[in-house]
Design a protein around this motif. Structure first.
Motif, PDB file in Angstrom:
ATOM      1  N   ASP A  14       0.861  -1.175   0.000  1.00 42.18           N
ATOM      2  CA  ASP A  14       0.000   0.000   0.000  1.00 42.18           C
ATOM      3  C   ASP A  14       0.912   1.244   0.000  1.00 42.18           C
ATOM      4  O   ASP A  14       2.072   1.164   0.408  1.00 42.18           O
ATOM      5  CB  ASP A  14      -0.868  -0.049   1.264  1.00 42.18           C
ATOM      6  CG  ASP A  14      -1.587   1.254   1.533  1.00 42.18           C
ATOM      7  OD1 ASP A  14      -2.429   1.639   0.709  1.00 42.18           O
ATOM      8  OD2 ASP A  14      -1.287   1.899   2.567  1.00 42.18           O
ATOM      9  N   ASP A  16      -0.148   5.116   0.778  1.00 41.69           N
ATOM     10  CA  ASP A  16      -0.373   6.159   1.789  1.00 41.69           C
ATOM     11  C   ASP A  16      -0.419   5.573   3.198  1.00 41.69           C
ATOM     12  O   ASP A  16      -1.256   4.723   3.489  1.00 41.69           O
ATOM     13  CB  ASP A  16      -1.692   6.890   1.503  1.00 41.69           C
ATOM     14  CG  ASP A  16      -1.659   7.616   0.174  1.00 41.69           C
ATOM     15  OD1 ASP A  16      -0.898   8.582   0.060  1.00 41.69           O
ATOM     16  OD2 ASP A  16      -2.383   7.196  -0.755  1.00 41.69           O
ATOM     17  N   GLY A  17       0.484   6.018   4.044  1.00 41.11           N
ATOM     18  CA  GLY A  17       0.516   5.535   5.415  1.00 41.11           C
ATOM     19  C   GLY A  17       1.360   4.281   5.590  1.00 41.11           C
ATOM     20  O   GLY A  17       1.607   3.854   6.714  1.00 41.11           O
ATOM     21  N   THR A  18       1.764   3.670   4.475  1.00 41.20           N
ATOM     22  CA  THR A  18       2.621   2.481   4.549  1.00 41.20           C
ATOM     23  C   THR A  18       4.031   2.826   4.057  1.00 41.20           C
ATOM     24  O   THR A  18       5.020   2.564   4.740  1.00 41.20           O
ATOM     25  CB  THR A  18       2.035   1.327   3.716  1.00 41.20           C
ATOM     26  OG1 THR A  18       0.743   0.999   4.226  1.00 41.20           O
ATOM     27  CG2 THR A  18       2.924   0.091   3.786  1.00 41.20           C
ATOM     28  N   ASP A 181      -1.440  -0.438   5.989  1.00 36.10           N
ATOM     29  CA  ASP A 181      -1.521   0.209   7.307  1.00 36.10           C
ATOM     30  C   ASP A 181      -2.938   0.317   7.858  1.00 36.10           C
ATOM     31  O   ASP A 181      -3.112   0.879   8.937  1.00 36.10           O
ATOM     32  CB  ASP A 181      -0.906   1.610   7.242  1.00 36.10           C
ATOM     33  CG  ASP A 181      -1.767   2.568   6.431  1.00 36.10           C
ATOM     34  OD1 ASP A 181      -2.047   2.251   5.254  1.00 36.10           O
ATOM     35  OD2 ASP A 181      -2.186   3.604   6.970  1.00 36.10           O
ATOM     36  N   THR A 182      -3.952  -0.178   7.135  1.00 38.92           N
ATOM     37  CA  THR A 182      -5.330  -0.010   7.637  1.00 38.92           C
ATOM     38  C   THR A 182      -6.116  -1.329   7.594  1.00 38.92           C
ATOM     39  O   THR A 182      -5.770  -2.247   6.845  1.00 38.92           O
ATOM     40  CB  THR A 182      -6.135   1.004   6.783  1.00 38.92           C
ATOM     41  OG1 THR A 182      -6.441   0.402   5.511  1.00 38.92           O
ATOM     42  CG2 THR A 182      -5.375   2.304   6.554  1.00 38.92           C
ATOM     43  N   ASP A 185      -6.955  -2.519   4.119  1.00 47.35           N
ATOM     44  CA  ASP A 185      -5.935  -3.296   3.407  1.00 47.35           C
ATOM     45  C   ASP A 185      -6.048  -4.775   3.762  1.00 47.35           C
ATOM     46  O   ASP A 185      -5.947  -5.642   2.898  1.00 47.35           O
ATOM     47  CB  ASP A 185      -4.527  -2.788   3.756  1.00 47.35           C
ATOM     48  CG  ASP A 185      -4.318  -1.336   3.353  1.00 47.35           C
ATOM     49  OD1 ASP A 185      -4.623  -1.004   2.192  1.00 47.35           O
ATOM     50  OD2 ASP A 185      -3.864  -0.537   4.189  1.00 47.35           O
TER      51      ASP A 185
HETATM   52 MG   LIG Z   1      -2.792   3.242   3.456  1.00 48.96          MG
END
Ligand SMILES: [Mg+2]
Length: 231
Positions: A14, A16-18, A181-182, A185
């Motif tokens: 992933d 964004d955020g990962t 990260d979520t 996912d």
């Molecule tokens: Mg993400």
């Protein structure tokens, strides 16, 4: 056993955020696009949630602020303006950063012979615009994107098919691993029959990712992927 005998071959990250955080550049690009086209500085955060793909975000926000569905040509124009501004907002974002350990981990994985790909709700071009600033595009030879489907499970299956095309042979779900990260996912990976490593380095903590039934949970990519996840 050498890496070439491992079950796991294709690793889907992933974005964004990962891998990175864009410091709000994504939302700013939508706001600029809506403002330019309709004089409405729309806040996508009010109308959408983080698990949605880009086309869904654009459509839902359009409907919320304009009170109707976009015509086809309007929607195409909105997507184009959004990508136009994304380049600028990513470049200018003060708080853009690569998350800890990313560059070393990706370098290590490609050196061990893993095929590294992307799994994201971003449309394909947005994904590459976001990664460009950190020079990370070079690691990823395939992916599944928000421009492929609005359904994360289908995006995962498409990414797996693309990995198969790169290898020139059919890969099954067990050859693949999602890193995200979520809980979205995790759910998207599992719906496609793929295992998932949850990374608690952004908005969700390890307890939340464990509760979402991530197969493994790590605090940060800095610690590397679990050995068992790569076998
Ligand atoms: Mg993400």
């Amino acid at each position: 056993m050498s890496a070439s005998h491992n079950r796991r071959l294709a690793l889907l990250f992933d974005i964004d955020g990962t891998l990175i955080t864009t410091g709000g550049a994504g939302a700013r690009s939508w706001r600029l696009a809506f403002d330019k086209l309709y004089g409405i500085p729309a806040d996508i955060g009010e109308f959408t949630d983080t698990g949605m793909t880009d086309p869904d975000v654009g459509r839902k926000t359009f409907e919320a602020v304009l009170g109707r569905k976009p015509e086809r040509h309007e929607f195409a124009r909105l997507l184009e303006r959004r990508l136009h501004y994304l380049r600028q907002t990513v470049e200018e974002a003060e708080h853009y950063r690569v998350l800890p350990g990313v560059e070393d981990l990706l370098t290590g994985l490609v050196n061990q012979g893993y095929l590294v790909g992307l799994i994201t709700g971003n449309v394909e071009t947005a994904a590459h615009i976001k990664l460009h600033r950190a020079n990370l595009n070079r690691f990823f030879s395939f992916g599944g994107y928000g421009s492929d489907s609005n359904d994360r499970a289908e995006v995962t299956r498409i990414a797996l098919r693309r990995a198969s095309l790169v290898y020139g042979e059919d890969l099954d779900e067990d050859c693949c691993l999602v890193i995200g990260d979520t809980p979205h996912d995790v759910a998207g990976a599992h719906a496609a029959g793929v295992a998932c490593v949850g990374v608690a380095s952004h908005k969700f903590n390890s307890a939340q990712l464990a509760e979402a039934q991530a197969d493994w949970v790590i605090e940060s990519l800095e610690q590397g992927l679990p050995k068992e996840a790569l076998e």
